[in-house]
Design an enzyme around this catalytic site. Structure first.
Site, PDB file in Angstrom:
ATOM      1  CB  CYS A   2      -0.931  -0.019   1.287  1.00 21.76           C
ATOM      2  SG  CYS A   2      -2.026   1.445   1.294  1.00 21.76           S
ATOM      3  CD  GLU A 113      -1.798  -1.656  -4.273  1.00 31.41           C
ATOM      4  OE1 GLU A 113      -0.784  -1.380  -4.892  1.00 31.41           O
ATOM      5  OE2 GLU A 113      -1.723  -1.999  -2.969  1.00 31.41           O
TER       6      GLU A 113
END
Length: 249
Positions: A2, A113
């Site tokens: 992340c 992402e």
């Protein structure tokens, strides 16, 4: 991993959601649609009041993303420690003490992402398309995190910069919701587990590990967004606008 997320929920909504007394909360932060490592962001923690036998009290603190362990000689190490793997967070020297008694919740609106496309850039590597991943039926996704305190030895105790408080996000293997984009994703903590997760007196590591889990299958929505998010200087709600696959190319 992340590496970017959005934090757009108001201070008032966070205090209400996590049942925090406003007296134990840092000032409101402006919505941030492109939170990157080394930036400051709200984190929910719990601390036992000093010199008392009271129960741990929840706090909302604006902390720096990128964990600087208390033993670090240089705080710059934090920029490389933005994620901790759920599989080993309880064992790694940089994280294990934090995981034992300094766990927190990182309330995000969603995270980004990047998925490699078939297009090749000037570097010869595949170009990556950013995707925004957020709760389908909620405004807040409480990510599992840990935090630590680092004392700056070069300043006196009463200096505002005497202490640096930092955090990182715990990650795991991706569920099907995210796996087609990236193989890692953040861990989350369900509301019924918040109290035990945040409790610094709960030092049972195996129990703590059982309190976090990936977001439930089907609970996340995913869509492509503008490559403008690639530049940390870009910020604003336009970054969250869905684009079509055609627009992405």
């Amino acid at each position: 991993m992340c590496g970017r997320y959005a934090s757009t929920t108001s201070r008032g909504a966070l205090l209400e959601t996590f049942e925090i007394d406003p007296e134990r909360a840092d000032p409101e932060m402006a919505p941030d649609y492109n939170v990157a490592p080394t930036k400051t962001s709200p984190v929910v923690i719990a601390r036992v009041p000093k010199d008392t036998d009271e129960q741990p009290q929840r706090q909302l603190r604006n902390l720096t993303w990128g964990l600087t362990p208390f033993w670090a000689k240089d705080p710059k190490i934090g920029s490389r420690m933005i994620n901790a793997r759920a599989e080993t967070v309880h064992e790694k020297p940089a994280y294990r003490q934090c995981f034992k008694s300094r766990r927190g919740l990182v309330p995000v609106s969603g995270f980004y992402e990047w998925f490699p496309t078939e297009e090749v850039g000037t570097s010869g590597k595949p170009l990556k398309q950013p995707y925004y991943i957020h709760p389908a039926e909620s405004d807040i996704l409480p990510l599992a995190g840990i935090f630590d305190f680092w004392r700056n030895p070069d300043v006196p105790d009463d200096d505002p910069d005497a202490w640096l408080v930092t955090f990182c996000v715990i990650t795991t293997n991706s569920t099907d919701d995210v796996g087609h984009i990236h193989d890692r994703m953040p861990m989350s903590v369900a509301p019924e587990n918040w109290a035990d997760w945040l409790d610094p007196t709960n030092t049972d590591v195996e129990y703590a590990r059982s309190l976090m889990a990936p977001p439930a299958p089907g609970s996340l929505d995913t869509y492509p967004v503008s490559k403008a998010v690639n530049n940390v200087r870009n910020n604003g709600e336009d970054l969250l606008k869905p684009i079509t696959v055609e627009d992405a190319h």
